[in-house]
Structure formats: structure tokens, C-alpha cells
Design a protein around this motif. Structure first.
Motif, PDB file in Angstrom:
ATOM      1  N   PHE A 616       3.852 141.768  14.861  1.00  0.00           N
ATOM      2  CA  PHE A 616       3.383 141.928  16.238  1.00  0.00           C
ATOM      3  C   PHE A 616       2.239 142.928  16.313  1.00  0.00           C
ATOM      4  O   PHE A 616       1.280 142.740  17.068  1.00  0.00           O
ATOM      5  N   VAL A 617       2.301 144.008  15.507  1.00  0.00           N
ATOM      6  CA  VAL A 617       1.211 144.981  15.475  1.00  0.00           C
ATOM      7  C   VAL A 617      -0.076 144.304  15.016  1.00  0.00           C
ATOM      8  O   VAL A 617      -1.165 144.565  15.553  1.00  0.00           O
ATOM      9  N   GLY A 618       0.036 143.403  14.060  1.00  0.00           N
ATOM     10  CA  GLY A 618      -1.140 142.667  13.613  1.00  0.00           C
ATOM     11  C   GLY A 618      -1.728 141.815  14.719  1.00  0.00           C
ATOM     12  O   GLY A 618      -2.953 141.727  14.869  1.00  0.00           O
ATOM     13  N   VAL A 619      -0.870 141.184  15.515  1.00  0.00           N
ATOM     14  CA  VAL A 619      -1.351 140.382  16.652  1.00  0.00           C
ATOM     15  C   VAL A 619      -2.076 141.261  17.653  1.00  0.00           C
ATOM     16  O   VAL A 619      -3.166 140.917  18.140  1.00  0.00           O
ATOM     17  N   SER A 624      -6.904 143.321  20.524  1.00  0.00           N
ATOM     18  CA  SER A 624      -7.692 144.464  21.002  1.00  0.00           C
ATOM     19  C   SER A 624      -9.116 144.402  20.459  1.00  0.00           C
ATOM     20  O   SER A 624     -10.076 144.747  21.160  1.00  0.00           O
ATOM     21  N   GLN A 625      -9.261 143.971  19.213  1.00  0.00           N
ATOM     22  CA  GLN A 625     -10.593 143.845  18.637  1.00  0.00           C
ATOM     23  C   GLN A 625     -11.389 142.756  19.354  1.00  0.00           C
ATOM     24  O   GLN A 625     -12.578 142.922  19.656  1.00  0.00           O
ATOM     25  N   ARG A 626     -10.719 141.643  19.669  1.00  0.00           N
ATOM     26  CA  ARG A 626     -11.398 140.522  20.316  1.00  0.00           C
ATOM     27  C   ARG A 626     -11.743 140.831  21.770  1.00  0.00           C
ATOM     28  O   ARG A 626     -12.813 140.473  22.248  1.00  0.00           O
ATOM     29  N   VAL A 627     -10.831 141.492  22.471  1.00  0.00           N
ATOM     30  CA  VAL A 627     -11.019 141.713  23.906  1.00  0.00           C
ATOM     31  C   VAL A 627     -11.866 142.947  24.196  1.00  0.00           C
ATOM     32  O   VAL A 627     -12.722 142.937  25.081  1.00  0.00           O
ATOM     33  N   ARG A 634     -10.524 152.532  25.229  1.00  0.00           N
ATOM     34  CA  ARG A 634      -9.619 151.558  25.856  1.00  0.00           C
ATOM     35  C   ARG A 634      -8.722 150.882  24.816  1.00  0.00           C
ATOM     36  O   ARG A 634      -7.584 150.524  25.119  1.00  0.00           O
ATOM     37  N   ARG A 635      -9.223 150.721  23.593  1.00  0.00           N
ATOM     38  CA  ARG A 635      -8.356 150.186  22.550  1.00  0.00           C
ATOM     39  C   ARG A 635      -7.186 151.117  22.280  1.00  0.00           C
ATOM     40  O   ARG A 635      -6.045 150.678  22.080  1.00  0.00           O
TER      41      ARG A 635
END
Length: 688
Positions: A616-619, A624-627, A634-635
Motif C-alpha cells: 500500500f505504501v508503494g501505491v 503522490s508522485q503522479r498527482v 504537499r507530498r
């Protein structure tokens, strides 16, 4: 609203318009065409009719028809001295005037149906008026009104003597249009609506209807024409007329025979409801005659097909099959009759033969859809009153029906929805897949608790001769669902009705029987199901999204409990990562989250538990990188929010499939934390 003043104004305008209108009708039959002045006069009369209808009646769809309270008050004798009697008198006079106009046109329609000076639109509006006026003003009960007074307008048509001419007039008016304007669709719609509204008004009105000579003639016409196709030959017509008997002319029979089959079915619905008073011997005889007129030609058709005396590809045989199916549908739709339990007694013996027609006409989508509609309506309206044996018969017939349907219309069907520019085009496009909607709705009804309970009655582990096991029913439902799943592309799910019905079925079945959906026989089927659920979770309709989210949660919980998805995970290991990522981005991070907050939280919890914290941490890192890209501030806030949401002790209980009190405590705690999480994340995702 000053009803008396309004009625005075309307009456004055009608008195100026109606004599000219009657004079126009008197010229019908003589040489001449429609002129602009005539068209203007007809439109003026129609607009006055609409005004009168909206003044004197309310739109009571789904409610008991009632006289508007303002009209009741204005017609009370003691309220305004003579004004109450004057208002009542003006309403009675206006209705009599409209009856006279309607009769004048209908008589001319019977003699000169092709004359252009006769207006189907005016006829439709007159029928619309009487369809709203009759059920409200005939035999009104003073108990339904606040004033509880029987005087005024409430007493104008409160006895059989005063109401009988109005009921007879309405019945005669409809009969004339059935026989002489059968192809005027809007006139037929209003005629059948008027008859059905009167038949549903109560036992007294039904008794008056069956006493009307026009109603008897209508029942006789149905009995004669129940076996006659549109292209029936003169010998066939003569044979049918001689079999039934009665005082029917050849022209009247030919006119009624031209009615579209679905309109004949609607007339039959009216006849069945109106003849349903068991205490009325005459009505019972008429009812039995109407029902037998449907049963006899259908039995002959089935026997001819079974003995190969008739070719199922013959156009006349196909027409007869369509007519029989639609007439049975007309009987099924008469569920508002008195003692409706009689319908299952009549329909049940014919169910296997109706279902058997699918074997002959499985390739004909029109007949398929008619059969699916018939079974859907029958299940929807009568399951609650069926006996165990009737439920079992319906189940067996439905299973056979769905099997033949799916073999020809699900496996190799190519679904290519077109982009429609307007609402009308979109509706027409959706109608092409109405058979799929009917099949889904039938599956929904077969899965209801009332139906399964009735079928289960008498079943024991030692003997199944007296009932059905629940798994037998669910197996048929899942068989049907498996056939439909490949059709459910995102393009097809854009249609609102089909989308709602599909997710209603899928949501119920996934929540109730998740182990069966997890064990779908092929990955492609499971993938179709999963993609439809992921599509539905962000759907604008909150009910669709809730069904989808509940379905995803059920699949995840079932996998946690039994590892039911291992076979599918071996082919695609990232199923849970993909579902979680899409839910976070397409639902939780979007403004739509607020109308599906709770189901989204209850779906996210088992998905995280099925993934495990490291995955889940990987998801979360990828999202966060994509958004948020390079926005480290904010990340960081997003990661902190997820850390506060995902508590190891909560996930441990979910991963261990906790039940009872522990499971409830976990859900309540996560629901509270999820609410805080969404509010926090939404604030800094939208505003820096």
C-alpha cells in the motif's frame, strides 16, 4: 384561485367556440379540405380543453384520483350562498358540452375516418380530459376530503343513476376509436388510459362498465380477434366470428383487428380489470371468455409447432406467436384487478410453453424481448402472492428461457453504442438493448427473498421433491450474469436505465454471494466484472457508485477470508494495487466523494488489508508522485495523512477476518478516521 370566476370565463369562451366546432363536424363527409381557419378553430378548442382540464383536475399519477380542494370549496352550498350551486352547475354544464363535442366527432370518425377535418389531436385531448375528470368526479367519497361534506360537486355523480351515462359514454367513445381510428397511436394511448383509470376506480364503476353495451361489444371483439393476425384472411375472420357469435359487423371486426398488437394487449388489460368483480356473475362470465380467447389459439399454436404441422419460420406463424405473447402480457399487467391471485392460476400452466417458444424464436430479437418482458412483469407483480408450486414453475420456465436467450444473444453479440447528439436519439439507441435490461430485471426478481423463500418451502436434505435449494436458484442467476458480463462495456453502461439495473443486480449478488463471483470460471469474465465495478464507483448516480463500492469491498473481504482470488491473481498480480489506486484517484481525491463517503471508506479498508502495508505504501508513493509531482510540502502532508489513517492494529484485525463486535468496532473507528482524512486531503489538494 377564484374557481367560479374562472369557470364563468371558460364557459363563455366555450359557448363561443363549441357551436362553430359542431358546425365544422357537420360538414364532414361533404367535399372539402382543411383550411387555415378550421385548423385555428380546432387548436382554439384544444387549448380551451387543456385549460378546463388543469382547472378542474389534478395530475394524480400514482395517487387516488381526487377533486381539487379549491373546486370542492368553491362548490360548497353553504359557503357562498348561491355561488356554490352556480359553480357546481357551471361544471356540470361544461362537462355535458364536452361530451356533446366528443360524441359529434366520434360519430363522424365512425362514418368518415379519413376526412382531414377530423382531428386526432383534439380527440386525444378530449380523452385526456375525461381520463382525468372521470376517476376523480365519479363516485367521490366525502371521507377523502377535509370538509367531509357530501353536498356540492361531490353529489353530482355520486349515484349509479347519475354516473351510469358518463361511464357508458366513455366506454362507447373508446370503442368507436378502437374500431375506426386504430392506427392513431396517441388516441389509442389515451383511450386505453381512460378505460383503465375507470376500471381501477372501484367496484361500483366496474359494475357500471360491464353493464354497458359498448363494453360487452368490446369484450366480444377481443374474443373474436384474439386469434386473428393483421393479415387474417376473410375465411379466418368468418370462422372466428361464427365461433364467438354476437352482434358484430364485419367492418367493426376488421377495424378492431387493425389495432396494433400491443394496443390489443392494453385493451385486454382494461377488460380483465373491469371484469374482476367476483360477486358479479356477468362480469365473471366475460372474464372467463376473454381469458379463454387467449389460451385457445396459443394452445393450438404450441401443438402445431410441436407436431411440426407449422413452420416456425413462416411469417403468419411468427405473427401469431407475437400476438399470443403480447396478449398474455396484457393479462399479466392486470395486477390491479380484484382478487389478482387468479392471474397466477391462469398463467402458470402456460409458462413452460411460453418459455418453449424461445427455442423456436431465439434468433428473433423482437419475440425474445417480448418473452423476457412477459416473464419480468409476471415475476415483478405476482411473486408475493404465488404458491410454492407456482414459484417453482416460474423458476424452471425462466431458467430455460434465459438459457436459450443467452445462447443466441450474448455470446456473439457485438455491442457498438453510437454517440447520440440529443436525448431522443440516446433513448432510441438505448432501446436497442432493452432485451438486456429485461433479462437483468428478470434475474433481479428471481433473486428476491420472497421468491427464494417460497421456492425453499418444503425442501429438505432428504428429499428435494417439494422445493428448491437456494443454490439452484443462485446458480441460474449467476449463469445469467455470466452471459451478460461480456456485454457490459463502458459504452453500454452509459445508458442510464441499463446501468442502474445492471449495478442493482451486481451489487446485490456480490454482497450476498461474493464467493461465487470470485470463482468465475475465466479471468476474462472476472476482468469484465471488475472493470464494470471500477467504472461504476465514480458514476454520477450515487446508487450506482454505492453498489460498485460495496461490490469491491465484498470481493476484497472474501479474498481475505478464503483466498478466493488466488487463481485470478496468478494471471494478474496487481489487481488490488490497481483497484486501490483508481479508487483513491477517481473517487477519494475528487469532489464526488461527499455523496459516497461511507461506502468508499468501507471499500478502501479491506483493499488495504488485502494489499498489506508495504504494498500500500508503494501505491501511495506512485499516486503522490503522479498527482503532486515535485511539491514536497504537499507530498509530505499527503503521506502524513495516510499514516494517520492506516493504523496497523486496525489492519491486523481486518486481515484476520475479525467478526462480531471486533469487526463493528474496527468499522466505526475507520469510518471516523476516514472522514477526517478526506476533509484534510481535500483541503490541500485543491488549495495550496
Amino acid at each position: 384561485l377564484n374557481v367560479l370566476a374562472s369557470m364563468t370565463t371558460l364557459s363563455g369562451m366555450f359557448q363561443q367556440c363549441m357551436p362553430r366546432l359542431v358546425s365544422l363536424f357537420e360538414c364532414v363527409g361533404s367535399p372539402g379540405d382543411m383550411s387555415p381557419d378550421m385548423a385555428a378553430l380546432l387548436e382554439e378548442a384544444r387549448m380551451l380543453l387543456l385549460c378546463a382540464g388543469h382547472l378542474l383536475t389534478d395530475d394524480c399519477v400514482g395517487e387516488t384520483p381526487a377533486i381539487p380542494e379549491s373546486v370542492i370549496n368553491a362548490c360548497q352550498p353553504g359557503r357562498g350562498g348561491p355561488d356554490g350551486d352556480a359553480c357546481t352547475g357551471s361544471i356540470v354544464t361544461l362537462v355535458d358540452m364536452l361530451k356533446s363535442v366528443a360524441e359529434s366527432q366520434a360519430v363522424k370518425v365512425a362514418a368518415y375516418p379519413e376526412d382531414p377535418r377530423l382531428s386526432p389531436l383534439l380527440a386525444k385531448t378530449l380523452l385526456w380530459f375525461f381520463g382525468r375528470w372521470g376517476p376523480a368526479y365519479l363516485f367521490p367519497s366525502s371521507d377523502e376530503y377535509r370538509e367531509n361534506s357530501a353536498g356540492g360537486i361531490l353529489g353530482a355523480n355520486s349515484t349509479p343513476k347519475t354516473a351510469e351515462p358518463k361511464v357508458s359514454f366513455c366506454t362507447t367513445l373508446c370503442l368507436l376509436y378502437f374500431c375506426h381510428w386504430p392506427q392513431e397511436k396517441e388516441v389509442m394511448d389515451e383511450s386505453t388510459s381512460l378505460l383503465l383509470a375507470l376500471a381501477k376506480r372501484g367496484s361500483t364503476v366496474r359494475t357500471l362498465m360491464t353493464q354497458s353495451p359498448s363494453f360487452e361489444k368490446m369484450a366480444a371483439l377481443h374474443s373474436v380477434c384474439a386469434s386473428l393476425r393483421h393479415n387474417a384472411s376473410p375465411p379466418e375472420i368468418s370462422t372466428a366470428m361464427s365461433t364467438i357469435g354476437g352482434d358484430l359487423s364485419n367492418d367493426v371486426v376488421r377495424g378492431y383487428m387493425r389495432l396494433p398488437y400491443d394496443d390489443r394487449a392494453r385493451v385486454l388489460t382494461c377488460l380483465v380489470v373491469a371484469c374482476s368483480e367476483m360477486s358479479n356473475e356477468k362480469a365473471s362470465v366475460m372474464l372467463n371468455s376473454c381469458m379463454k380467447a387467449v389460451e385457445a389459439p396459443f394452445s393450438n399454436l404450441v401443438q402445431a409447432l410441436g407436431n411440426k404441422q407449422a413452420n416456425s419460420k413462416d411469417i403468419n406463424v411468427q405473427e401469431s406467436a407475437c400476438l399470443s405473447i403480447l396478449l398474455y402480457s396484457g393479462i399479466v399487467l392486470a395486477s390491479e384487478m380484484s382478487e389478482p391471485e387468479r392471474i397466477p392460476h391462469f398463467i402458470t400452466p402456460s409458462l413452460p410453453y411460453l418459455s418453449g417458444l424461445m427455442a423456436f424464436y431465439a434468433e428473433d430479437l423482437t419475440i425474445c424481448e417480448s418473452l423476457l418482458k412477459l416473464f419480468r412483469d409476471y415475476a415483478e407483480r405476482y411473486i408475493a402472492m404465488m404458491s410454492r408450486s407456482q414459484c417453482i414453475e416460474l423458476f424452471s420456465a425462466s431458467a430455460s428461457l434465459l438459457k436459450h436467450y443467452s445462447e443466441h444473444h450474448c455470446h456473439n453479440r457485438v455491442v457498438v453504442p453510437k454517440r447520440s447528439e440529443g436525448a431522443e436519439e440516446e433513448f432510441e439507441e438505448e432501446q436497442k438493448y432493452n432485451d438486456v435490461v429485461c433479462a437483468i430485471q428478470l434475474l433481479i426478481h428471481l433473486g428476491t427473498k420472497d421468491f427464494t423463500s417460497a421456492c425453499n418451502a418444503g425442501y429438505t436434505t432428504m428429499s428435494s421433491s417439494n422445493g428448491l435449494e437456494t443454490t439452484q436458484i443462485t446458480d441460474v442467476i449467476f449463469f445469467g450474469l455470466q452471459q451478460i458480463l461480456p456485454l457490459m462495456s463502458q459504452g453500454l453502461l452509459q445508458f442510464p436505465t441499463l446501468c442502474q439495473q445492471y449495478f442493482s443486480l451486481v451489487g446485490f449478488m456480490v454482497e450476498t454471494y461474493p464467493e461465487k463471483l470470485c470463482a468465475l470460471p475465466s479471468f476474462d469474465l472476472f476482468h469484465s466484472l471488475l472493470e464494470s465495478l471500477l467504472f461504476g464507483m465514480s458514476h454520477p448516480d450515487p446508487l450506482v457508485s454505492k453498489s460498485s463500492l460495496v461490490g469491491l469491498a465484498s470481493l476484497a473481504r472474501e479474498h481475505i477470508r478464503t483466498h478466493a482470488l488466488d487463481a485470478h491473481l496468478s494471471k494478474r498480480p496487481d489487481i488490488f494495487e490497481s483497484c486501490t489506486a483508481r479508487m483513491i484517484q477517481e473517487v477519494i481525491f475528487q469532489p464526488i466523494i461527499w455523496d459516497r463517503l461511507e461506502p468508499a471508506g468501507m471499500a478502501l479498508l479491506p483493499l488495504i488489508a488485502a494489499l498489506g502495508v508495504p504494498r500500500f505504501v508503494g501505491v501511495v508513493n506512485k499516486i503522490s508522485q503522479r498527482v503532486l509531482g515535485a511539491d514536497d510540502e504537499r507530498r509530505g502532508r499527503l503521506h502524513n495523512a495516510f499514516e494517520r489513517l492506516v493504523r496497523p492494529e486496525v489492519l491486523a484485525k481486518v486481515a484476520n477476518a475479525a467478526e462480531g463486535r471486533d469487526a463493528r468496532v474496527v468499522r466505526v473507528q475507520f469510518k471516523r478516521d476516514f472522514d477526517v482524512f478526506v476533509r484534510d486531503v481535500q483541503s490541500f489538494l485543491i488549495v495550496k
